[in-house]
Design a protein around this motif. Sequence first.
Motif, PDB file in Angstrom:
ATOM      1  N   ARG A 148       7.031   1.025 -11.907  1.00  0.00           N
ATOM      2  CA  ARG A 148       6.679   2.391 -12.307  1.00  0.00           C
ATOM      3  C   ARG A 148       7.823   3.303 -12.061  1.00  0.00           C
ATOM      4  O   ARG A 148       8.095   4.129 -12.788  1.00  0.00           O
ATOM      5  CB  ARG A 148       5.564   3.042 -11.334  1.00  0.00           C
ATOM      6  CG  ARG A 148       4.031   2.283 -11.391  1.00  0.00           C
ATOM      7  CD  ARG A 148       3.013   3.026 -10.941  1.00  0.00           C
ATOM      8  NE  ARG A 148       3.287   3.240  -9.301  1.00  0.00           N
ATOM      9  CZ  ARG A 148       3.224   4.536  -8.904  1.00  0.00           C
ATOM     10  NH1 ARG A 148       2.802   5.505  -9.644  1.00  0.00           N
ATOM     11  NH2 ARG A 148       3.517   4.603  -7.720  1.00  0.00           N
ATOM     12  N   LEU A 159       8.314  10.320 -11.065  1.00  0.00           N
ATOM     13  CA  LEU A 159       6.583   9.857 -10.715  1.00  0.00           C
ATOM     14  C   LEU A 159       5.752  10.741 -10.159  1.00  0.00           C
ATOM     15  O   LEU A 159       6.324  11.547  -9.202  1.00  0.00           O
ATOM     16  CB  LEU A 159       6.577   8.713  -9.480  1.00  0.00           C
ATOM     17  CG  LEU A 159       7.035   6.990 -10.258  1.00  0.00           C
ATOM     18  CD1 LEU A 159       6.988   6.274  -9.084  1.00  0.00           C
ATOM     19  CD2 LEU A 159       6.220   6.964 -11.178  1.00  0.00           C
ATOM     20  N   ASP A 163      -0.183   9.396 -11.829  1.00  0.00           N
ATOM     21  CA  ASP A 163       0.215   8.136 -12.458  1.00  0.00           C
ATOM     22  C   ASP A 163      -1.249   7.333 -12.441  1.00  0.00           C
ATOM     23  O   ASP A 163      -1.667   6.671 -11.328  1.00  0.00           O
ATOM     24  CB  ASP A 163       1.454   7.671 -11.964  1.00  0.00           C
ATOM     25  CG  ASP A 163       1.722   6.471 -12.621  1.00  0.00           C
ATOM     26  OD1 ASP A 163       0.812   5.925 -13.665  1.00  0.00           O
ATOM     27  OD2 ASP A 163       2.724   5.842 -12.645  1.00  0.00           O
ATOM     28  N   ARG A 165      -1.522   4.277 -12.836  1.00  0.00           N
ATOM     29  CA  ARG A 165      -0.887   2.820 -12.417  1.00  0.00           C
ATOM     30  C   ARG A 165      -0.565   2.850 -10.700  1.00  0.00           C
ATOM     31  O   ARG A 165      -0.396   2.138 -10.299  1.00  0.00           O
ATOM     32  CB  ARG A 165       0.237   2.337 -13.166  1.00  0.00           C
ATOM     33  CG  ARG A 165      -0.398   1.973 -14.607  1.00  0.00           C
ATOM     34  CD  ARG A 165       0.645   1.539 -15.424  1.00  0.00           C
ATOM     35  NE  ARG A 165       1.533   2.662 -15.342  1.00  0.00           N
ATOM     36  CZ  ARG A 165       3.067   2.579 -15.653  1.00  0.00           C
ATOM     37  NH1 ARG A 165       3.644   1.259 -15.721  1.00  0.00           N
ATOM     38  NH2 ARG A 165       3.799   3.544 -15.640  1.00  0.00           N
ATOM     39  N   ASP A 186       4.152  -3.525  -7.407  1.00  0.00           N
ATOM     40  CA  ASP A 186       4.956  -2.557  -8.099  1.00  0.00           C
ATOM     41  C   ASP A 186       6.586  -2.489  -7.661  1.00  0.00           C
ATOM     42  O   ASP A 186       6.805  -1.985  -6.555  1.00  0.00           O
ATOM     43  CB  ASP A 186       4.393  -0.966  -8.105  1.00  0.00           C
ATOM     44  CG  ASP A 186       5.279  -0.085  -8.693  1.00  0.00           C
ATOM     45  OD1 ASP A 186       5.885  -0.575  -9.641  1.00  0.00           O
ATOM     46  OD2 ASP A 186       4.806   1.177  -8.376  1.00  0.00           O
TER      47      ASP A 186
END
Length: 199
Positions: A148, A159, A163, A165, A186
């Motif tokens: 990410r 970020l 988000d 995800r 991640d």
Amino acid sequence: MSDDHTHVQEFFTARAADWDTRFPDDGPAYTAAVADLGLREGDRVLDAGCGTGRALTPLRAAVGPSGAVLGADLTPAMLKAAVRAGRDRDGQLLLADVAWLPLRTESLDAVFAAGLVAHLPHPTANLRELARVVRPGGTLALFHPIGRAALAARHGRKLTPDDLRAQANLGPLLAGSGWHMTSYVDEDARFLALAARVD
């Protein structure tokens, strides 16, 4: 077609022709992610939002000649690029929206989805449709060849806590749509969330 779909189609149509040449080194990451899906010989698997079909070859290798590999994408230009690359030999390509799949309920063992979540107009409903076509205990892999933070940096963004995800958001999203998240990675070199279809 909704405005959401038109926007997604326009985005990917503009990028289809040179998609593979822009990201030439992603192959090993796809292969590793498919390995983590734990497919067996004879399994039936869908690549949802398959794009140019880069996952189809490792998916075919995982399920063998007796398995079934399907690739569904909303963008005709992406599927044409997959055919040009010869990937239609590894899986059957479907021009289809993941929000409304032309597949029987519980007809698949697994779904692989690369870079899909960020483009879903209605994430809960869309993930529920993926759950519909997978048998209880079947698996879902949400994959991206970079993590990410690296992806945000590539697009010149920061970020944000919203988000989809992010682990704190994705777990409840999956839980609300027929899935149970079983692992979450991640890292700079990859993003991979695995989930099991809840009975």
